[in-house]
Design an enzyme around this catalytic site. Sequence first.
Site, short mmCIF file in Angstrom:
data_model
loop_
_atom_site.label_atom_id
_atom_site.label_comp_id
_atom_site.label_asym_id
_atom_site.label_seq_id
_atom_site.Cartn_x
_atom_site.Cartn_y
_atom_site.Cartn_z
N SER A 254 0.84 -1.20 0.00
CA SER A 254 0.00 0.00 0.00
C SER A 254 0.87 1.24 0.00
O SER A 254 2.01 1.23 0.42
CB SER A 254 -0.88 0.00 1.25
OG SER A 254 -0.05 0.14 2.39
N LYS A 255 0.24 2.31 -0.48
CA LYS A 255 0.90 3.61 -0.53
C LYS A 255 1.37 4.05 0.84
O LYS A 255 2.36 4.74 0.96
CB LYS A 255 -0.13 4.63 -1.01
CG LYS A 255 -0.03 4.97 -2.48
CD LYS A 255 -0.92 6.15 -2.76
CE LYS A 255 -1.49 6.00 -4.16
NZ LYS A 255 -2.50 6.91 -4.53
N ARG A 256 0.61 3.66 1.85
CA ARG A 256 0.90 4.15 3.19
C ARG A 256 2.28 3.70 3.67
O ARG A 256 2.92 4.39 4.43
CB ARG A 256 -0.19 3.69 4.18
CG ARG A 256 -1.02 4.85 4.70
CD ARG A 256 -2.26 4.37 5.41
NE ARG A 256 -3.20 3.76 4.47
CZ ARG A 256 -3.70 2.53 4.62
NH1 ARG A 256 -3.34 1.79 5.64
NH2 ARG A 256 -4.55 2.04 3.74
#
Length: 483
Positions: A254-256
């Site tokens: 994920s981007k996070r």
Amino acid sequence: MNDQIRVRFAPSPTGYLHVGGLRTALYNYLFARRHNGRFVLRIEDTDQARKVEGAVENLIETLRWAGIEYDEGPGREGDVGPYVQSQRLPIYHSHVQQLIDAGTAYSCFCTPERLDEIRQKQMAAKQAVAYDRHCRDLSPADAARRIAAGEKRVVRMKVPLTGEMTFHDIIRGDVTIGYNVLDDQVILKSDGFPTYHLAVVVDDHLMGVTHVIRGEEWLPSVPKHILLYQYFGWSVPQMAHLPLLLNPDRSKLSKRQGDVAVEDYRTKGYLKEAMVNFIAFLGWNPGDEREIFSMQELTEAFTLERVGQSGAVFNVDKLNWLNQQHLKLKPAAEIAAMLRPMLAARGITDVTDEYLQRAIGLMRERVTLLPEFIENGLYLFRDPDEYEDAGVKKSWDAEAVGRITTLADELASLAMFDHPSIEGCVRLLSERWGIKAGKIIHPTRLAVSGRTGGPGLFEMMELLGRDAVVRRLRSAVERIPVR
Ligand code: GLU
């Protein structure tokens, strides 16, 4: 079409190329190259709401950067174009009509409000959310009348009400999925655009795709697609679903937890060679100890049989290591060409190719990312304007100032200014003064580079040249306050 292998990469233009997309593109490309096949790029832009300006251009440019060239696609027309789905609407319409005529698809007039209502009810009753097939048995005559009256509709495919489907996946083996988990999938939306499921089947067939290689998230859709192939009377291509990409904590990438856009890595200064090598190993391995691969070597080694089923962890440390390895392998002239714009951005334009390549030779073992050549080695191109505090505290005192002053004079009159002579001069002074060479070396490095660490000092001084070295030593004596 003959029996040539044909594969495709079919991204939706969402604005950037995801690292998972790069892997799909790469595996398709390698598979095509290895089998003398054709690699097709198809743009899947049927979701008009998600359209992003410039996304297709950006995608193509990122693939080009990575060295993944397509044989057919936008701007490289082949025999089965257009390769952009929004330019193929009449093709989808005629195919949808074919299914309606055969009774394997039907018009559905349910309003969004009605659909929402059943969804709410199903959720409240903790049931699976699915279309209740309200319009499935409308008579064709009724449906035709309502369409003629201008009523809005979508078209749905008929999924068998009971039973299951087993299909073979090159990576996952035999997979069985029950029809009870499948909805009567919308295949044509009310805006006249097909959904992914219809368009992907029609296009893969019309474009002669022999192998569908894509991310695992599409595996549950395969039965719907195979049903459509059967409804059309077409043969089904082979399938290979690639394992998920995971964060180091094994959650879905994920981007996070880090960058997922290929262009972010490009901007940070990762080499395309390292990126491609790294991405290739996300789910695949050659079956031996080798880790460093060029695109050519990957083409020779890659097989779908060696792609695993379990999720592949996206480990940036590994990428960094690979980047270092590929930096060591890359010809200095090529690195120089990449550094030129970065130097120019700092107003440094007077460096000769020869000097720049020698500087690269000194630094290349010590950097992970391209910009570090300049961030960590700026002093190779301009005099330092500050001196590391730790170094000043540790090695700059009145004695050091005296020694550096003498060293500057000695170096100014040294017969040859190459690194053995410079080293000889420093060693001679250390013997004369009865001190360890380090007592001269540390303040010298500080004065010349402003830093406490870096490449071999004597090589670095040779590269800088006598004028710069003597000037820097003398200016440090004037500028660094003695503690
Ligand atoms: N457009 C789909 C995507 O962006 C392609 C899936 C497929 O390859 O069939 O993921």
